[in-house]
Design a protein around this motif. Sequence first.
Motif, PDB file in Angstrom:
ATOM      1  N   CYS A  19     -12.015  -6.193  -1.394  1.00 13.57           N
ATOM      2  CA  CYS A  19     -10.742  -5.913  -0.720  1.00 13.57           C
ATOM      3  C   CYS A  19      -9.542  -6.541  -1.421  1.00 13.57           C
ATOM      4  O   CYS A  19      -8.400  -6.180  -1.120  1.00 13.57           O
ATOM      5  CB  CYS A  19     -10.793  -6.419   0.722  1.00 13.57           C
ATOM      6  SG  CYS A  19     -11.950  -5.512   1.787  1.00 13.57           S
ATOM      7  N   LEU A  28      -6.895  -4.226  -2.938  1.00 10.39           N
ATOM      8  CA  LEU A  28      -6.093  -3.544  -1.922  1.00 10.39           C
ATOM      9  C   LEU A  28      -5.009  -4.460  -1.378  1.00 10.39           C
ATOM     10  O   LEU A  28      -3.867  -4.036  -1.163  1.00 10.39           O
ATOM     11  CB  LEU A  28      -6.995  -3.058  -0.792  1.00 10.39           C
ATOM     12  CG  LEU A  28      -8.095  -2.064  -1.179  1.00 10.39           C
ATOM     13  CD1 LEU A  28      -8.960  -1.731   0.031  1.00 10.39           C
ATOM     14  CD2 LEU A  28      -7.488  -0.796  -1.764  1.00 10.39           C
ATOM     15  N   ALA A  37      -2.326  -4.803  -4.011  1.00  8.35           N
ATOM     16  CA  ALA A  37      -1.531  -3.578  -4.107  1.00  8.35           C
ATOM     17  C   ALA A  37      -0.559  -3.472  -2.943  1.00  8.35           C
ATOM     18  O   ALA A  37       0.572  -2.985  -3.097  1.00  8.35           O
ATOM     19  CB  ALA A  37      -2.447  -2.363  -4.155  1.00  8.35           C
ATOM     20  N   ALA A  38      -0.967  -3.926  -1.751  1.00 13.44           N
ATOM     21  CA  ALA A  38      -0.088  -3.875  -0.585  1.00 13.44           C
ATOM     22  C   ALA A  38       1.128  -4.776  -0.766  1.00 13.44           C
ATOM     23  O   ALA A  38       2.205  -4.496  -0.225  1.00 13.44           O
ATOM     24  CB  ALA A  38      -0.853  -4.284   0.671  1.00 13.44           C
ATOM     25  N   TYR A  91      -4.700  -3.031   5.107  1.00 12.73           N
ATOM     26  CA  TYR A  91      -5.671  -3.640   4.208  1.00 12.73           C
ATOM     27  C   TYR A  91      -6.197  -4.965   4.772  1.00 12.73           C
ATOM     28  O   TYR A  91      -7.384  -5.279   4.641  1.00 12.73           O
ATOM     29  CB  TYR A  91      -5.037  -3.850   2.831  1.00 12.73           C
ATOM     30  CG  TYR A  91      -4.501  -2.571   2.236  1.00 12.73           C
ATOM     31  CD1 TYR A  91      -5.375  -1.539   1.874  1.00 12.73           C
ATOM     32  CD2 TYR A  91      -3.140  -2.384   2.045  1.00 12.73           C
ATOM     33  CE1 TYR A  91      -4.888  -0.352   1.341  1.00 12.73           C
ATOM     34  CE2 TYR A  91      -2.653  -1.203   1.505  1.00 12.73           C
ATOM     35  CZ  TYR A  91      -3.534  -0.187   1.164  1.00 12.73           C
ATOM     36  OH  TYR A  91      -3.055   0.981   0.635  1.00 12.73           O
TER      37      TYR A  91
END
Length: 204
Positions: free
Chosen positions: A60, A63, A66-67, A160
């Motif tokens: 995770c 993610l 990226a968030a 996320y």
Amino acid sequence: MPLPPPPPPAHIRTWPNRNALLADREQALEELRKRTLHPGRLALLWLTGVLALFGWAMVCMPLLMAADDDVMAFVVGPFCALLGLAALVPAVIIVVRGARTDRRVRELTEQWLELDEDRAVARHLRAPGRSLAWLLLSFVPCVGGLWTAFGGTYAAHNPYEAVLALGSGTLLWLTGLLGAARAVGHYQWALRDLGNSRASAPVL
């Protein structure tokens, strides 16, 4: 440590008397008992759960990065994902092999029990204290998993984080559930098979 072998077939058994048979039977059953609800098996289960949690967190991580619009996600992300998979796959393998070992231990135990009757050994194999300890200790990751899944998902700031919390909580809950299932399964098997003078094949 290898499991004890099954008892020899009836046509090639060479025990000189019943006492010798009972001695070998008791030794084999004692070794099998240690493999059922040994504290080390519970510790291994919890360590496997920790390994799976680490793997899920690594999967995770890209993610989450990226968030946050972190440019390092494109560099570190693939490495984290591979590291997470490298942790998740062994955890799954350990669980599967543990289930197979448990099944084999049950089969060998019943084969040795069928040789003769010894109620003192049968009572020893029930291990009610260990079953209860496994059951109570397994409630800890179950409760922690439910709290993490629901509480962490509710407190998440983005989808996320919610996925991370939900997956982590589920893995914790499954770790506790596996331990509780092993304790309950052993207790039910003991009531059904060890309560009889002759053991019968279990329904696993």
